[in-house]
Design a protein around this motif. Sequence first.
Motif, short mmCIF file in Angstrom:
data_model
loop_
_atom_site.label_atom_id
_atom_site.label_comp_id
_atom_site.label_asym_id
_atom_site.label_seq_id
_atom_site.Cartn_x
_atom_site.Cartn_y
_atom_site.Cartn_z
N LYS A 174 -8.54 4.56 0.15
CA LYS A 174 -9.87 3.96 0.30
C LYS A 174 -10.83 4.45 -0.79
CE LYS A 174 -13.80 3.72 3.50
NZ LYS A 174 -14.30 4.08 4.86
N TYR A 175 -10.79 5.77 -1.06
CA TYR A 175 -11.72 6.35 -2.04
C TYR A 175 -11.07 6.54 -3.41
CZ TYR A 175 -14.70 7.26 1.99
OH TYR A 175 -15.49 7.10 3.11
N ASP A 176 -9.82 6.11 -3.55
CA ASP A 176 -9.10 6.18 -4.83
C ASP A 176 -9.12 7.59 -5.42
OD1 ASP A 176 -7.54 5.18 -6.90
OD2 ASP A 176 -9.28 4.62 -8.13
N ILE A 177 -8.71 8.57 -4.61
CA ILE A 177 -8.75 9.97 -5.06
C ILE A 177 -7.35 10.59 -5.20
CG2 ILE A 177 -11.09 10.51 -4.27
CD1 ILE A 177 -9.89 11.60 -1.69
N VAL A 178 -6.36 10.05 -4.52
CA VAL A 178 -4.98 10.51 -4.69
C VAL A 178 -4.09 9.27 -4.66
CG1 VAL A 178 -3.15 12.04 -3.87
CG2 VAL A 178 -5.53 12.62 -3.39
N ASP A 179 -3.22 9.18 -5.66
CA ASP A 179 -2.37 8.00 -5.80
C ASP A 179 -0.91 8.42 -5.65
OD1 ASP A 179 -0.96 5.70 -6.63
OD2 ASP A 179 -2.68 5.05 -7.84
N LEU A 180 -0.32 8.11 -4.51
CA LEU A 180 1.07 8.47 -4.26
C LEU A 180 2.02 7.55 -5.02
CD1 LEU A 180 0.86 9.14 -0.41
CD2 LEU A 180 0.91 10.84 -2.24
N GLU A 181 1.69 6.27 -5.09
CA GLU A 181 2.56 5.30 -5.76
C GLU A 181 2.63 5.55 -7.26
OE1 GLU A 181 4.61 3.18 -4.32
OE2 GLU A 181 3.90 4.06 -2.43
N LEU A 182 1.51 5.95 -7.84
CA LEU A 182 1.52 6.26 -9.27
C LEU A 182 2.41 7.48 -9.54
CD1 LEU A 182 0.33 5.22 -11.90
CD2 LEU A 182 -1.65 6.72 -11.55
N GLY A 183 2.40 8.42 -8.61
CA GLY A 183 3.30 9.57 -8.74
C GLY A 183 4.75 9.18 -8.67
N VAL A 184 5.06 8.18 -7.82
CA VAL A 184 6.43 7.66 -7.72
C VAL A 184 6.84 7.05 -9.06
CG1 VAL A 184 7.91 5.94 -6.64
CG2 VAL A 184 6.35 7.30 -5.24
N LYS A 185 5.92 6.32 -9.67
CA LYS A 185 6.20 5.68 -10.95
C LYS A 185 6.50 6.72 -12.03
CE LYS A 185 3.83 3.08 -14.60
NZ LYS A 185 2.56 2.41 -14.99
N VAL A 186 5.69 7.75 -12.08
CA VAL A 186 5.82 8.76 -13.13
C VAL A 186 7.02 9.67 -12.90
CG1 VAL A 186 4.70 10.76 -14.21
CG2 VAL A 186 3.36 8.73 -13.66
N THR A 187 7.23 10.07 -11.64
CA THR A 187 8.27 11.06 -11.34
C THR A 187 9.14 10.63 -10.18
OG1 THR A 187 6.76 12.81 -12.08
CG2 THR A 187 8.71 13.49 -10.83
N GLY A 188 8.54 10.47 -9.00
CA GLY A 188 9.27 10.13 -7.80
C GLY A 188 8.43 10.46 -6.58
N ALA A 189 8.96 10.21 -5.39
CA ALA A 189 8.22 10.49 -4.16
C ALA A 189 7.96 11.99 -4.05
CB ALA A 189 9.02 10.00 -2.96
N GLY A 190 6.75 12.31 -3.55
CA GLY A 190 6.39 13.71 -3.36
C GLY A 190 5.72 14.36 -4.54
N PHE A 191 5.34 13.56 -5.55
CA PHE A 191 4.66 14.07 -6.74
C PHE A 191 3.37 13.27 -6.93
CE2 PHE A 191 9.09 15.11 -7.31
CZ PHE A 191 9.08 16.40 -7.83
N PRO A 192 2.31 13.58 -6.18
CA PRO A 192 1.09 12.75 -6.21
C PRO A 192 0.29 12.92 -7.50
CG PRO A 192 0.75 14.69 -4.85
CD PRO A 192 2.19 14.70 -5.24
N VAL A 193 -0.53 11.93 -7.78
CA VAL A 193 -1.49 11.98 -8.88
C VAL A 193 -2.89 12.07 -8.26
CG1 VAL A 193 -2.51 10.74 -10.83
CG2 VAL A 193 -0.03 10.66 -10.44
N TYR A 194 -3.63 13.12 -8.59
CA TYR A 194 -5.01 13.30 -8.10
C TYR A 194 -5.96 12.71 -9.12
CZ TYR A 194 -2.81 16.51 -4.83
OH TYR A 194 -2.01 17.05 -3.85
N LYS A 195 -6.96 11.99 -8.63
CA LYS A 195 -7.84 11.23 -9.52
C LYS A 195 -9.31 11.51 -9.17
CE LYS A 195 -6.49 6.85 -9.81
NZ LYS A 195 -6.05 5.52 -9.30
#
Length: 423
Positions: free
Chosen positions: A149-170
């Motif tokens: 909702k607040y676009d502060i942590v992106d789990l799917e982007l982490g999956v793209k870059v590395t895989g599940a369980g590697f979040p991107v904080y924004k």
Amino acid sequence: MLQLNYIRENRDAVIERLAVKNFKEAGLIDEIIGLDEQRRKIQNESDALAAEANSSAKQIGDLMRQGKKEEAEAIKSKSSGYKEQVKQFTEKLAAVEQELNHKIVQLPNLPHQSVPVGISADDNEVVLTHGELPTLHGEALPHWELMAKYDIVDLELGVKVTGAGFPVYKGKGARLQRALLNFFLDQAAEVGYNEVQVPILVNEASAFATGQLPDKEGQMYHVGNDDLYLIPTAEVPVTNLYRDVIVKEDQLPLKHCAYTPCFRREAGSYGAHVRGLNRLHQFDKVETVQLVHPDKSYEAIEEMSLYVQGLLQKLELPYRVLRLCGGDMSFASALTYDMEVYSAAQERWLEVSSVSNFETYQSNRLKVRFKNADGKMQLAHTLNGSALALPRIVASILENNQTEKGIKIPAVLVPYTGFEYID
């Protein structure tokens, strides 16, 4: 690693205490004691033969100086087999010691007398509960929906870059992460922890010394080409700073803190309970480590528990403290307290810290010692505690502090974030 002389002198007590950890291989204790007896017998025989060989060599030298060449040659002929016999004893001793070491590292640490009997987390003892459980408004969301909702942590982007369980904080999510890390490090410095920056890759010797090997081998990421391991916690490199070190007694306690990313494979972790930030393969954590005098270690673990509780109180998070039962403790721990915060939207408790006393289990592997008042070498006790691990702290802050205006930042963090709300 348990001390061999203690196992030998306290066989029944060792079996009794290990049973609290549901360790049922009592026969392994007798195998270890038998191998130790064999080792000592070979060592005694080898020492006796070496003494005999030295005595013969001295006799030969004396006789040669006296001109008694024939007598010297007779003794020399008689003792000609000593070298080969000593070699055989050395090889036998090395083989027995290798087998003994292989067996003894399979033994977990002995649990402290206060550890409750139990099989799983359901049997842990609730020591205390602190704070009022928050009541959320009707539109409240779990943290994984708040992140989107607040676009502060992106789990799917982490999956793209590395895989599940590697979040991107924004954006404000990344700033909240940085705020928490700086807050935790500043708080640790205020109570005497010396900050260190350490490698996040360790060698096999370091992983063995703190008990990750051979117990948790499958849970660590292994860099095969270089035979290095990504750390599951800063405890590993920080404690290993003192491997093979003799410290001065008046230096104790030695207190360190460190921020590192942590890496755990978490093999076999699936389901709703690991959703969002509840369980990750990479996460940030501030770790506290102490090396203390054995007489002070149980005083130290209580102090470390209170310190972590103080952090949670400053973050205004309701929490409870658990004393782990034998079946839920780590392989190397003698006593562990878990701190759990209440996640209001999930309506469940989330572990955010473990504080453990390892007594001499790690220091025996590390060979970290000090010379006591009597001049004798003694093993230090090691302790460590998460202070704190970020993902579930962030999850609880997001869920517990959500309002119709946005997510309210705990007052103590505002000087670090520079904002009062995530909106």
